[in-house]
Design an enzyme around this catalytic site. Structure first.
Site, short mmCIF file in Angstrom:
data_model
loop_
_atom_site.label_atom_id
_atom_site.label_comp_id
_atom_site.label_asym_id
_atom_site.label_seq_id
_atom_site.Cartn_x
_atom_site.Cartn_y
_atom_site.Cartn_z
N LYS A 247 38.56 1.82 -12.94
CA LYS A 247 39.76 1.01 -12.78
C LYS A 247 41.03 1.78 -12.42
O LYS A 247 42.04 1.17 -12.04
CB LYS A 247 40.03 0.22 -14.08
CG LYS A 247 38.99 -0.82 -14.38
CD LYS A 247 38.97 -1.87 -13.32
CE LYS A 247 37.89 -2.90 -13.50
NZ LYS A 247 37.60 -3.61 -12.25
N PRO B 146 37.29 6.26 -17.42
CA PRO B 146 36.78 5.91 -16.09
C PRO B 146 35.64 4.90 -16.05
O PRO B 146 35.32 4.39 -14.97
CB PRO B 146 36.34 7.26 -15.52
CG PRO B 146 36.11 8.14 -16.69
CD PRO B 146 37.06 7.68 -17.74
N TYR C 250 34.81 -6.54 -13.52
CA TYR C 250 34.40 -5.41 -12.68
C TYR C 250 34.93 -5.59 -11.25
O TYR C 250 35.44 -4.65 -10.64
CB TYR C 250 32.87 -5.25 -12.67
CG TYR C 250 32.45 -3.88 -12.19
CD1 TYR C 250 32.11 -2.86 -13.08
CD2 TYR C 250 32.42 -3.58 -10.83
CE1 TYR C 250 31.75 -1.60 -12.64
CE2 TYR C 250 32.07 -2.32 -10.38
CZ TYR C 250 31.72 -1.34 -11.29
OH TYR C 250 31.38 -0.09 -10.84
N TYR D 168 24.58 2.21 -14.53
CA TYR D 168 25.28 2.68 -15.73
C TYR D 168 24.25 2.70 -16.85
O TYR D 168 23.69 1.65 -17.20
CB TYR D 168 26.39 1.71 -16.14
CG TYR D 168 27.61 1.70 -15.25
CD1 TYR D 168 27.66 0.94 -14.08
CD2 TYR D 168 28.75 2.43 -15.60
CE1 TYR D 168 28.80 0.91 -13.28
CE2 TYR D 168 29.89 2.40 -14.80
CZ TYR D 168 29.91 1.65 -13.65
OH TYR D 168 31.03 1.62 -12.86
N HIS E 254 29.12 -3.37 -2.40
CA HIS E 254 28.17 -3.51 -3.51
C HIS E 254 28.31 -4.89 -4.13
O HIS E 254 29.39 -5.28 -4.55
CB HIS E 254 28.41 -2.41 -4.55
CG HIS E 254 27.83 -1.09 -4.12
ND1 HIS E 254 27.23 -0.22 -4.99
CD2 HIS E 254 27.75 -0.51 -2.91
CE1 HIS E 254 26.79 0.83 -4.33
NE2 HIS E 254 27.11 0.70 -3.07
#
Ligand code: FAD
Ligand code: DHB
Length: 405
Positions: free
Chosen positions: A304, A300, A392, A208, A76
């Site tokens: 991580k 979550p 990220y 998200y 991704h």
């Protein structure tokens, strides 16, 4: 198996932390025994995290357990953020000089590590529950672990060191006197309902979403299986979420264009994940070293938990390798501090993502508007987007001497 055994490092727990540590130590020629309270079937089927940071994936490739991930993992190169009906893409490749993440289920990583250990001719003690940990007694100088084997027989292992990789509820942290630990604990006032469904992902990338009805996350495990999370109350029972309710709630929370694309396939797994930030420090007591969830929990949002667990044991393996090769305790002494620097930064990011994306029932209009301003800043500022992307895909691993890869 005799009633009492000896090893260099007794590893409690065969999650990502324990299995990766065992593999790294084997590569460094250090003998270990791994004790896991659950069965192999159970841990290979346990559905948890799904996103591997750039360097976590590189590490797994380098140590020879990434072949299936290379074939089946999904690379991704960005994520989508949504606030109300506004969507914005964070482009990792552009913002981090070409980095990406790999979507590959935690239980697949666990399966690959178990297969590697068995292929190396080394055992794993499944269904063996550790019942007591003594970080400083035993012959030699050493430490001792007691466990109940798969036939119910009580056994003892004497080890130079113990690695507590036994997750948040395991016995390792509890073996440290409370007065020796500083604990930082924050519980968030919501939870996630997580599902797996046979349903093609509605988007190439993760979405998200912050919606007035609550957070939603669309992830995936393959081109035919979606992993979806919905913010829910802390005490909710998955039974109060029949499939129809899940799909209709998801449509409501996703921006109009995406909601329409959802294909309602069979839901074959449902669970509730509480949201917590927790750190205990130091991550060591005498000959006992904690790694992964045994020492820290992140909420979550941002995926991580597993990545931190693997980052910890990379540092720990190097420290053990140095000790057994050269008798030097410097890296073991530095272990906790070395890890905690990155752990705190990762806690910061996970808390930031959690606060940015969830509905807080207690927020007044000012706080809700501030949340929106945070989102607008992210979508309008390259510096803010770079910061999110850098975190990220994963902050750099700790600088530490030595190598076991
Ligand atoms: P664990 O994976 O917990 O492994 C610890 C092992 O120790 C377990 O196999 C356990 O059975 C074993 N053990 C415990 N007690 C004993 C004993 N007495 N004797 C022997 N063995 C013992 N992270 C994300 O990033 N995204 C997510 O969506 C996400 N979802 C999660 C959902 C749940 C329900 C949970 C609990 C965690 C989730 N996480 C998620 C976090 C992530 O999965 C963890 O951070 C990761 O599993 C940590 O790895 P670990 O090896 O430290 O611990
Ligand atoms: C997944 C879990 C997460 O916590 C996250 O932030 C992204 C993806 C997942 O399970 O796929």
């Amino acid at each position: 198996m005799s009633a009492s055994e000896r090893t260099r490092v007794a590893i409690v727990g065969a999650g990502p932390a324990g299995l990766t540590l065992a593999h790294l130590l084997h590569r460094a020629g250090i003998e270990t025994i791994v004790l896991e309270s659950r069965s192999r079937d159970y841990i290979e089927g346990r559905v948890r995290a799904g996103v591997l940071e750039h360097q976590t994936a590189q590490l797994l490739y380098e140590i020879g357990v990434g072949a299936r991930m290379r074939r089946e993992g999904l690379i991704h190169r960005g994520i989508e953020l949504q606030f109300g009906d506004t969507r914005h893409r964070i482009d990792f490749e552009d913002l981090t000089n070409g980095k990406s993440v790999v979507v590959y289920g935690q239980q697949e990583v666990v399966k690959d590590l178990i297969a590697a250990r068995l292929a190396d001719g080394l055992g794993l003690h499944f269904s063996c529950e550790v019942t007591a940990i003594d970080p400083e007694t035993g012959s030699a100088p050493g430490s001792r672990v007691r466990y109940r084997d798969d036939g119910g027989v009580e056994r003892t292992i004497e080890a130079d060191f113990i690695a507590g990789c036994d997750g948040f509820h395991g016995p390792a942290r509890a073996a440290i006197p409370a007065a020796e630990l500083n604990v930082y604990d924050h519980v968030f006032p919501f939870a996630w309902l997580g599902i797996l469904a046979t349903s093609p992902p509605v988007s190439e990338e993760l979405i998200y979403a912050n919606h007035e009805r609550g957070f939603a996350l669309i992830s995936m495990r393959s081109r035919t299986v979606s992993r979806i999370y919905l913010q829910c109350g802390v005490d909710e029972d998955p039974a109060t979420w029949p499939d129809d309710r899940i799909w209709s709630e998801l449509r409501l929370r996703l921006a109009a264009g995406v909601g329409k694309e959802i294909v309602e396939g069979p839901i074959f797994q449902k669970g509730i994940t509480p949201m917590r930030s927790y750190i205990c420090a130091p991550m060591r007591y005498r000959r006992l070293f904690l790694a992964g969830d045994a020492a820290h929990i992140v909420p979550p949002t941002g995926a991580k938990g597993m990545n931190l667990a693997i980052a910890d044991v990379r540092v720990l393996a190097r420290a053990f390798a140095r000790y057994f090769a050269a008798g030097s305790i410097d890296l073991l002494d530095a272990y906790s501090e070395t890890c905690l620097d990155r752990i705190w930064k990762t806690q910061r990011f996970s808390a930031f993502m959690t606060r940015l994306l969830h509905r807080y029932d207690t927020y007044d209009p000012f706080e809700r508007r501030l949340q929106r301003a945070e989102f607008d800043y992210l979508i309008g500022s390259r510096a803010a987007a770079e910061s999110l992307a850098e975190n990220y895909v994963g902050l750099p691993f700790a600088e530490t001497a030595g190598s076991v890869t």
